[in-house]
Every structure is written in structure tokens, then in C-alpha cells.
Design a protein around this motif. Structure first.
Motif, PDB file in Angstrom:
ATOM      1  N   LEU A  54      -1.685  -1.333   9.956  1.00 42.16           N
ATOM      2  CA  LEU A  54      -2.969  -0.631  10.037  1.00 42.16           C
ATOM      3  C   LEU A  54      -2.931   0.710   9.327  1.00 42.16           C
ATOM      4  N   SER A  55      -1.756   1.291   9.192  1.00 40.51           N
ATOM      5  CA  SER A  55      -1.632   2.597   8.540  1.00 40.51           C
ATOM      6  C   SER A  55      -1.374   2.478   7.045  1.00 40.51           C
ATOM      7  N   ILE A  56      -1.139   1.254   6.574  1.00 45.40           N
ATOM      8  CA  ILE A  56      -0.819   1.039   5.164  1.00 45.40           C
ATOM      9  C   ILE A  56      -1.817   0.061   4.562  1.00 45.40           C
ATOM     10  N   PRO A  57      -2.667   0.499   3.632  1.00 48.39           N
ATOM     11  CA  PRO A  57      -3.642  -0.412   3.025  1.00 48.39           C
ATOM     12  C   PRO A  57      -2.965  -1.645   2.443  1.00 48.39           C
ATOM     13  N   GLN A  58      -3.539  -2.813   2.701  1.00 52.03           N
ATOM     14  CA  GLN A  58      -2.902  -4.063   2.304  1.00 52.03           C
ATOM     15  C   GLN A  58      -2.918  -4.283   0.795  1.00 52.03           C
ATOM     16  N   TRP A  59      -3.758  -3.520   0.059  1.00 45.68           N
ATOM     17  CA  TRP A  59      -3.746  -3.688  -1.394  1.00 45.68           C
ATOM     18  C   TRP A  59      -2.424  -3.267  -2.009  1.00 45.68           C
ATOM     19  N   HIS A  60      -1.608  -2.519  -1.270  1.00 47.12           N
ATOM     20  CA  HIS A  60      -0.294  -2.157  -1.789  1.00 47.12           C
ATOM     21  C   HIS A  60       0.517  -3.407  -2.156  1.00 47.12           C
ATOM     22  N   PHE A  61       0.388  -4.453  -1.354  1.00 49.67           N
ATOM     23  CA  PHE A  61       1.166  -5.662  -1.605  1.00 49.67           C
ATOM     24  C   PHE A  61       0.649  -6.402  -2.830  1.00 49.67           C
ATOM     25  N   ASP A  62      -0.678  -6.469  -2.979  1.00 57.43           N
ATOM     26  CA  ASP A  62      -1.250  -7.080  -4.179  1.00 57.43           C
ATOM     27  C   ASP A  62      -0.834  -6.306  -5.425  1.00 57.43           C
ATOM     28  N   MET A  63      -0.805  -4.988  -5.323  1.00 48.50           N
ATOM     29  CA  MET A  63      -0.415  -4.143  -6.445  1.00 48.50           C
ATOM     30  C   MET A  63       1.034  -4.402  -6.847  1.00 48.50           C
ATOM     31  N   LEU A  64       1.910  -4.443  -5.858  1.00 42.85           N
ATOM     32  CA  LEU A  64       3.324  -4.673  -6.156  1.00 42.85           C
ATOM     33  C   LEU A  64       3.567  -6.061  -6.739  1.00 42.85           C
ATOM     34  N   ALA A  65       2.686  -7.013  -6.399  1.00 43.44           N
ATOM     35  CA  ALA A  65       2.819  -8.376  -6.918  1.00 43.44           C
ATOM     36  C   ALA A  65       2.249  -8.532  -8.315  1.00 43.44           C
ATOM     37  N   ILE A  90       2.772  10.918  -8.939  1.00 46.31           N
ATOM     38  CA  ILE A  90       1.661  11.200  -8.023  1.00 46.31           C
ATOM     39  C   ILE A  90       1.197   9.901  -7.374  1.00 46.31           C
ATOM     40  N   GLY A  91       1.182   9.873  -6.030  1.00 45.00           N
ATOM     41  CA  GLY A  91       0.826   8.648  -5.311  1.00 45.00           C
ATOM     42  C   GLY A  91       1.935   7.632  -5.416  1.00 45.00           C
ATOM     43  N   THR A  92       3.133   8.026  -5.030  1.00 47.20           N
ATOM     44  CA  THR A  92       4.319   7.203  -5.301  1.00 47.20           C
ATOM     45  C   THR A  92       4.346   5.896  -4.523  1.00 47.20           C
ATOM     46  N   GLY A  93       3.645   5.819  -3.376  1.00 47.37           N
ATOM     47  CA  GLY A  93       3.611   4.563  -2.624  1.00 47.37           C
ATOM     48  C   GLY A  93       4.992   4.114  -2.214  1.00 47.37           C
ATOM     49  N   SER A  94       5.395   2.930  -2.646  1.00 39.73           N
ATOM     50  CA  SER A  94       6.698   2.371  -2.296  1.00 39.73           C
ATOM     51  C   SER A  94       7.849   3.080  -2.988  1.00 39.73           C
ATOM     52  N   GLY A  95       7.539   3.900  -3.997  1.00 39.99           N
ATOM     53  CA  GLY A  95       8.585   4.554  -4.776  1.00 39.99           C
ATOM     54  C   GLY A  95       9.015   3.757  -5.995  1.00 39.99           C
ATOM     55  N   LEU A  96       8.338   2.652  -6.285  1.00 39.65           N
ATOM     56  CA  LEU A  96       8.742   1.773  -7.385  1.00 39.65           C
ATOM     57  C   LEU A  96       8.755   2.500  -8.727  1.00 39.65           C
ATOM     58  N   LEU A  97       7.663   3.201  -9.063  1.00 43.47           N
ATOM     59  CA  LEU A  97       7.598   3.854 -10.365  1.00 43.47           C
ATOM     60  C   LEU A  97       8.568   5.027 -10.436  1.00 43.47           C
ATOM     61  N   ALA A  98       8.773   5.707  -9.318  1.00 41.47           N
ATOM     62  CA  ALA A  98       9.761   6.786  -9.276  1.00 41.47           C
ATOM     63  C   ALA A  98      11.159   6.244  -9.572  1.00 41.47           C
ATOM     64  N   MET A  99      11.476   5.072  -9.023  1.00 45.09           N
ATOM     65  CA  MET A  99      12.791   4.475  -9.279  1.00 45.09           C
ATOM     66  C   MET A  99      12.911   3.984 -10.715  1.00 45.09           C
ATOM     67  N   MET A 100      11.799   3.508 -11.293  1.00 43.91           N
ATOM     68  CA  MET A 100      11.821   3.139 -12.713  1.00 43.91           C
ATOM     69  C   MET A 100      12.186   4.358 -13.556  1.00 43.91           C
ATOM     70  N   ALA A 101      11.621   5.525 -13.196  1.00 47.21           N
ATOM     71  CA  ALA A 101      11.911   6.751 -13.933  1.00 47.21           C
ATOM     72  C   ALA A 101      13.379   7.150 -13.776  1.00 47.21           C
ATOM     73  N   ALA A 102      13.904   7.038 -12.563  1.00 46.40           N
ATOM     74  CA  ALA A 102      15.312   7.366 -12.332  1.00 46.40           C
ATOM     75  C   ALA A 102      16.220   6.407 -13.099  1.00 46.40           C
ATOM     76  N   LYS A 103      15.872   5.144 -13.086  1.00 48.81           N
ATOM     77  CA  LYS A 103      16.671   4.145 -13.810  1.00 48.81           C
ATOM     78  C   LYS A 103      16.631   4.394 -15.309  1.00 48.81           C
ATOM     79  N   ALA A 104      15.496   4.923 -15.806  1.00 45.18           N
ATOM     80  CA  ALA A 104      15.368   5.229 -17.233  1.00 45.18           C
ATOM     81  C   ALA A 104      16.156   6.474 -17.627  1.00 45.18           C
ATOM     82  N   GLY A 105      16.753   7.159 -16.646  1.00 39.37           N
ATOM     83  CA  GLY A 105      17.626   8.287 -16.937  1.00 39.37           C
ATOM     84  C   GLY A 105      17.099   9.647 -16.573  1.00 39.37           C
TER      85      GLY A 105
END
Length: 347
Positions: A54-65, A90-105
Motif C-alpha cells: 500500500l505504501s509502494i505504487p504498483q507501477w514500480h513493478f511494471d517499470m522494472l519489467a 532523482i527518484g531513485t526508486g529501487s536504486g536500479l539506475l543508481a547501481m547502473m551508474a556505479a557499475k559504469a564506474g
């Protein structure tokens, strides 16, 4: 055993009651108490999961998919992020894009997430993937960040995937204005670099029946209209929703995220007139629209009905009073732009 069962039953009933009252923290504590007594209790596990969902909009899962969305960001991040980059997500959500940036160096990554429940989980995700030494998650809006307190050096790269189905509704323009003026270096890279909006006139009889609500199955349901949010757009999936296209696709505005327009309020929108020719006969119910997301000068991806980006679907703005149109008829349309909303009027 009977006493334990009675205690569990009492705790579950109390947790459900507190949950119904919106007292989430107290309900969570009781569900956890049940799991201390019975670690496999389905009702307690299900109750906890429901509270979290209820505290996490369900579109997050569609977005990640949305694999194409993820690949588009990964390609841009790998192109623009290097070992010298300080990155703000900005709006990191699950942290996926932040981790992509870290992985990119990236040298460092700061992820902002206004939903504190999601921010807490993002911290766990980052730690689980071994990036906690370079990624910091902050549970507040990016416009509350302060140099010296939250970061030492301004950012070389700003990642801002804060786009809703209509493009502007999650506040990408005000968020980037603040970031560019206060958080970013003068030559910072913005990902995405901008969006271009496109639209089409449309007949959508099924959805129009409740936008606005009038008569349903022979009954007047117009009083129920008080629960509908008016003068805004809604999500539509043009691949699935029955509809008729009444014009060619026409361009709306484009936004370069490094050259942002001045702030525009809802009550004082910037109005742009358009003349659109109808390509067919029908009843004009509204305007469907979507965006092309630009990831630098070369790469663009569309959220349109035939586009690569599938989770956003499309937006539709319904007119309060639809009109009958004929092929070749010219429609005088006004587009109302404010910082976080796009609306339309029949002129």
C-alpha cells in the motif's frame, strides 16, 4: 496450544483493525508479534506484504519489467558516466539506475527517493549488490539537498527518470530546475536529455462513458462524479482499449532538459493554439498523447502505441462535452501547459 491459538487470533484481529484505521506502524508490530509465535502464519505474512504494497505504487513493478526502458538508461549511463563522475539519481526508486551508474564506474552516486519506505528498501538493494561504498540513498526530495551537508561536490551527471504517462506529471521540470540551478555543475549531463510530446484526436466510447460520469445502464450516476478528478489526463493503453483515431499524429511541445521553460502554474498555463484536420468521421472524445524520450543527440525511444517503452502506455484527456466530427473538418484546439500538467480545450 489453545491459548497460543487464541492469542494469535486476537493479535490478528487487532492488527487488521489497526490497518483499516490507517495505523500502519502499530499493525506491523502486531503482525511481527504473531510471526514470533508462529513463523509460518499465512495471515500475518500476507498482512505485512499488504501493508508494504500500500505504501509502494504498483507501477514500480511494471517499470522494472520494461526491458527496453532499462536498456535505454543503461546505454546512456554507460556512455556518459565515467570514473570521475559524481552522479545524482532523482527518484531513485529501487536504486536500479543508481547501481547502473556505479557499475559504469561513477566515483559517487547519491540517490534521492521521497518515499521513505522505498528509500529504506533501496538501501538494502544497494548493499545486497555490494555498492554501498559508492551509493548513498537519501529519503527525501532532491530540492531539500544542501551542499556541504548532503554532498561535497556538485554533480557531473543528473539522472531524472521522473516521467509519468503524460510526461510532466511527476514533476520532472521543477525537479530539474532546482537540480540545474543548485546541484549540478555548469556542464552537467542530464539523462534523459529531453522529451517530445505527440498526440492524436480520438474516439474512445468505453472510457468516455465515465469521463465524466453521466448515465450508466439507464441510471443517472452523475452524483458519483464527485469522486472523479476532473481536468486532468488519465492512462490509456491504445493497444488494448477500443478506440477510433480521428486525426493524424501531430506534435506537441518538446522539452530540452538543459534549457527548461520558465515555471508555469496550473492556474496560469501557457496556452498554445492548434488547428487539426480530422481524418475520419466519429465523435471526438478527447486527445491521446505520449512522449519520445531522448537519451542524447542520437537515441530516442517512444512511449506511443507502437513504441519501445511499454510500461508508460499513453495518456488521454477527455473533453467534458464531446462533439461529432466529419472527415476533413478542422478542429481548433488549445493546449494548456503548466509545470506538471497538460490539458486541452476545444476552442
Amino acid at each position: 496450544m489453545k491459548s497460543s491459538d487464541d492469542e494469535i487470533s486476537f493479535l490478528l484481529k487487532k492488527a487488521i483493525a489497526l490497518s483499516d484505521l490507517g495505523r500502519k506502524i502499530e499493525a506491523e508490530a502486531l503482525y511481527l508479534e504473531v510471526l514470533d509465535l508462529d513463523s509460518d502464519n499465512f495471515h500475518a505474512k500476507n498482512g505485512l506484504e499488504t501493508l508494504v504494497s500500500l505504501s509502494i505504487p504498483q507501477w514500480h513493478f511494471d517499470m522494472l519489467a520494461d526491458e527496453n526502458r532499462n536498456k535505454a538508461f543503461q546505454k546512456a549511463i554507460e556512455e556518459y558516466v565515467n570514473k570521475n563522475s559524481n552522479v545524482l539519481d532523482i527518484g531513485t526508486g529501487s536504486g536500479l539506475l543508481a547501481m547502473m551508474a556505479a557499475k559504469a564506474g561513477a566515483k559517487s552516486v547519491l540517490g534521492c527517493e521521497v518515499n521513505t519506505d522505498i528509500a529504506e528498501v533501496a538501501e538494502k538493494v544497494v548493499a545486497a549488490n555490494g555498492y554501498q561504498d559508492r551509493i548513498r540513498i537519501v529519503g527525501r526530495h532532491s530540492d531539500r539537498l544542501k551542499k556541504g551537508a548532503d554532498f561535497e561536490e556538485k554533480f557531473d551527471v543528473i539522472i531524472a527518470e521522473v516521467l509519468d504517462t503524460g510526461g510532466l506529471g511527476e514533476g520532472v521540470l521543477p525537479s530539474l530546475r532546482y537540480a540545474i540551478n543548485n546541484l549540478a555543475k555548469s556542464n552537467a549531463t542530464i539523462i534523459p536529455s529531453g522529451i517530445s510530446l505527440k498526440a492524436v484526436l480520438i474516439e474512445a466510447p468505453k472510457l468516455q462513458a465515465v469521463n465524466p460520469i453521466r448515465e450508466i445502464s439507464g441510471f443517472d450516476l452523475s452524483p458519483f462524479q464527485q469522486f472523479r478528478v476532473s481536468d486532468t489526463y488519465k492512462l490509456i493503453n491504445l493497444k488494448r482499449e477500443p478506440h477510433k483515431v480521428l486525426s493524424d499524429v501531430f506534435p506537441l511541445r518538446s522539452f530540452d532538459f538543459k534549457k527548461l521553460p520558465k515555471p508555469t502554474e496550473f492556474d496560469a498555463p501557457d496556452i498554445e493554439p492548434l488547428k487539426i484536420n480530422c481524418t475520419g468521421e466519429g465523435q471526438l472524445h478527447g486527445v491521446a498523447f505520449w512522449f519520445d524520450m531522448h537519451m542524447g543527440p542520437e537515441d530516442s525511444y517512444s512511449s506511443g502505441p507502437d513504441g519501445e517503452l511499454v510500461h508508460w502506455h499513453q495518456a488521454i484527456f477527455f473533453f467534458e462535452n464531446p462533439i461529432d466530427v466529419k472527415k476533413g473538418q478542422q478542429i481548433n484546439l488549445e493546449t494548456l501547459y503548466s509545470d506538471e500538467l497538460i490539458r486541452f480545450r476545444l476552442a
